[in-house]
Enzyme design. Structure first.
Site, mmCIF file in Angstrom:
data_model
loop_
_atom_site.group_PDB
_atom_site.id
_atom_site.type_symbol
_atom_site.label_atom_id
_atom_site.label_comp_id
_atom_site.label_asym_id
_atom_site.label_seq_id
_atom_site.Cartn_x
_atom_site.Cartn_y
_atom_site.Cartn_z
ATOM 1 N NE ARG A 98 3.964 66.767 87.034
ATOM 2 C CZ ARG A 98 3.738 66.703 85.727
ATOM 3 N NH1 ARG A 98 4.741 66.437 84.904
ATOM 4 N NH2 ARG A 98 2.530 66.893 85.244
ATOM 5 C CE LYS A 195 14.988 65.421 86.281
ATOM 6 N NZ LYS A 195 13.640 64.928 86.002
ATOM 7 N NE ARG A 197 12.008 68.779 84.456
ATOM 8 C CZ ARG A 197 11.457 67.842 83.682
ATOM 9 N NH1 ARG A 197 11.020 68.178 82.469
ATOM 10 N NH2 ARG A 197 11.372 66.606 84.088
ATOM 11 C CG ASP A 221 10.530 58.792 87.104
ATOM 12 O OD1 ASP A 221 10.322 59.176 88.274
ATOM 13 O OD2 ASP A 221 10.903 59.562 86.198
ATOM 14 N N GLY A 228 10.418 62.721 78.637
ATOM 15 C CA GLY A 228 11.707 63.386 78.493
ATOM 16 C C GLY A 228 12.771 62.827 79.411
#
Length: 316
Positions: A98, A195, A197, A221, A228
């Site tokens: 990430r 979304k 965050r 995903d 979350g």
């Protein structure tokens, strides 16, 4: 190279998967000591001759991430110093993925740093699955074989029968390409959720694009840690009229927060793989094996055959 030169070793991150891969392809798991000194320093010794051999080291860099990464780097170095002809690092799950871009001032690109470490240690090839972002392949100056868990999920989902239409939902814009490939394979329609965050472990689902009322929904995903994103998406889908909600996630690094959210949330079933160790804890979590997928890739790599021809999925 041929099959007689194949050697497979494993670190401690996911030894059960390594053993299953070896059983699947009928190759013994190599004898190596992978332990730690009292102060926490990793120690590795390969207890068999690998000179001139084709060595595969299986290690997911899952929690404790730094410890397992060091084990992998040290195992690669040990194989290189033992004169292995080729060293393939098999990472079912690639940690630090990430951190693949500089999105704030004065932050590192750690996914690139990890790639540099693996190459510097002596890896000559990388075999991995469902990277968080495709560009990570370009961080390596050695060949990378990038597999997808999709065939394993497709085989499992194809057994399900329902009279309701199926919608594949991407829980954020970044997973649109993956979700689109699932729609092609499963004959479904597509939805996406925008979304926001708020914190590293808190997500708010803002807008749903697509029709899900009266439908079964599959959220796809690549990974989840706190659950979350997928639970926020599931809440939005349920409020929009979805009948059942299933999540298919390639890598589950579940912490206590994730278990609490899955227990309290509207997800009917979470399907994942054993790329990392997963404890279902009496929750509706189905763990599918990727041992055959990785085992076939190892055999083909050892035989210098095409890997991409076997595992390329339409739409990717």
């Amino acid at each position: 190279m041929n099959g007689s030169e194949l050697r497979i070793f494993s670190g401690n991150s996911n030894r059960a998967l390594a053993e299953e891969i070896c059983r699947t392809i009928n190759v013994p798991l190599g004898n190596a000591t992978v332990t730690a000194f009292p102060d926490g320093e990793s120690f590795v010794k390969i207890n068999e001759n690998v000179r001139g051999q084709d060595v595969f080291i299986i290690q997911s860099t899952c929690p404790p991430t730094n410890h397992h990464l060091m084990e992998l780097v040290i195992m690669i170095d040990a194989a290189r110093r033992a004169s292995a002809a080729r060293i393939t690092a098999v990472l079912p799950f690639y940690g630090y993925a990430r951190q693949d871009r500089k999105d704030q001032p004065r932050v590192p690109i750690t996914a690139k740093l990890v790639a540099n470490l693996l190459v510097a240690a002596g890896a000559t090839r990388i075999l991995t699955m469902d990277l968080h972002s495709q560009q990570i392949q370009g961080f390596f100056d050695i060949p990378v074989d990038h597999l997808y868990a999709s065939p394993v999920f497709f085989a499992h989902l194809a057994k399900r029968k329902t009279d309701r239409p199926l919608v594949v939902c991407s829980p954020d814009v970044g997973r649109m390409k993956m979700a689109s490939a699932y729609t092609d394979a499963l004959g479904a329609t597509l939805a996406v959720i925008a979304k926001k965050r708020r914190t590293p472990d808190e997500v708010e689902a803002l807008t749903l694009v697509g029709e899900v009322a009266g439908c079964d929904v599959l959220i796809v995903d690549d990974m989840t840690e706190t659950a979350g994103t997928i639970t926020a998406a599931a809440d939005k889908l349920k409020k929009s009229g979805a009948m059942t909600i299933t999540a298919a996630v390639s890598h589950c690094i579940l912490n206590e927060t994730a278990y609490q959210r899955l227990k309290a949330g509207p997800i009917d079933e979470l399907i994942t793989t054993n790329s990392t160790p997963v404890n279902p804890r009496d929750l509706p979590i189905q763990v599918l094996s990727i041992a055959r997928l990785l085992g076939d890739a190892i055999i083909r790599t050892n035989s210098n055959e095409s890997v991409s021809g076997l595992f390329q999925i339409k739409g990717f």
